[in-house]
Scaffold this active site. Structure first.
Site: not given
Length: 269
Positions: A155, A159
């Protein structure tokens, strides 16, 4: 005054949370919206907008699928005559596992949904926006993409990559009058990712400790992120591109003092 009057926007992840709040606010400010989400809840968002007098089309599809993104752009142009805004908000946090337990499939799925969806949004949107020489593209990133410790490795990596993609795209498409920016939420309650964490923290009585890393000492709300998106989507931000707008209550100013990844409220009590 309606700040998006006469504009058309595509918003992904619009079935709930930040995407739904953005869709409702964009429509309230005059935009015709094409909403994309794998969840059937995207239909309810569109119905709510139409009930309030707005224009909305729901597409239950995958924002990280090339054909689905092409269909969303085509729908916007065919139904509303233009595409002015693409808000690439869809994303997942992925499996909450120790690093050594992650599989290649865990890794690739998070990057597919988070990063590839942003890439496809920019690619397909600019094919329409470049000839028109105008447009605003927004991509949702996270405080986890700013510093280590803000979330699981896949994640966080996805990002961080979105931020670089946004900055690179802003340079490439700026001469065509297209702005590309990122919105960087912190810990946002009432979302698919944030709400379980807040609910568990409340259950174990550790919400106060959890929010100590946030300068404002509270979680954010989807509507607060939507207001930032509205600014970047509107002509009020006409000289803003390649920017990462943090909507995190000051959390990124204190990371990694209390890394989110170290919080495991299930072990409390």
């Amino acid at each position: 005054m309606k700040r998006l009057e006469g504009k058309t926007a595509i918003i992904t992840g619009a079935g709930s949370g930040i995407g739904r709040a953005g869709a409702m606010l964009f429509a309230e400010h005059g935009a015709a919206v094409v909403l994309v989400d794998l969840s059937p809840d995207v239909g309810a968002t569109a119905e709510a907008i139409r009930a309030a007098g707005g224009a909305a089309i729901a597409l239950q599809s995958d924002a990280a699928n090339d054909d689905a993104v092409a269909e969303a752009v085509q729908t916007a142009v065919e139904q509303y005559g233009t595409l002015d805004i693409y808000y690439a908000n869809a994303g997942i946090i992925g499996e909450r596992k120790p690093f050594d337990d992650l599989t290649a499939g865990d890794w690739s799925e998070v990057l597919r949904v988070n990063l590839s969806s942003a890439f496809l949004a920019i690619q397909h949107a600019t094919r329409v926006m470049v000839p028109a020489r105008r447009g605003s593209i927004l991509c949702t990133t996270s405080v986890a993409g700013l510093r280590g410790g803000g979330g699981p490795a896949p994640y966080s990596a996805s990002k961080a990559a979105i931020i670089n993609l946004v900055q690179t795209s802003a340079q490439q498409f700026g001469p065509s009058g297209i702005r590309v920016n990122a919105i960087c939420p912190g810990m946002i309650d009432q979302t698919g990712m944030g709400q379980p964490t807040f609910e568990m923290a409340r259950r174990y009585g550790v919400e106060r400790e959890m929010t100590q890393m946030i300068a404002l000492r509270r979680g954010g709300l989807p509507a607060e992120v939507a207001q930032a998106a509205l600014f970047l989507a509107s002509d009020e931000s006409s000289y803003v591109t390649g920017h990462v707008l943090e909507v995190d209550g000051g959390m990124s100013a204190s990371l990694p003092t209390v890394p989110v990844g170290s919080l495991n409220v299930r072990r409390q009590g």
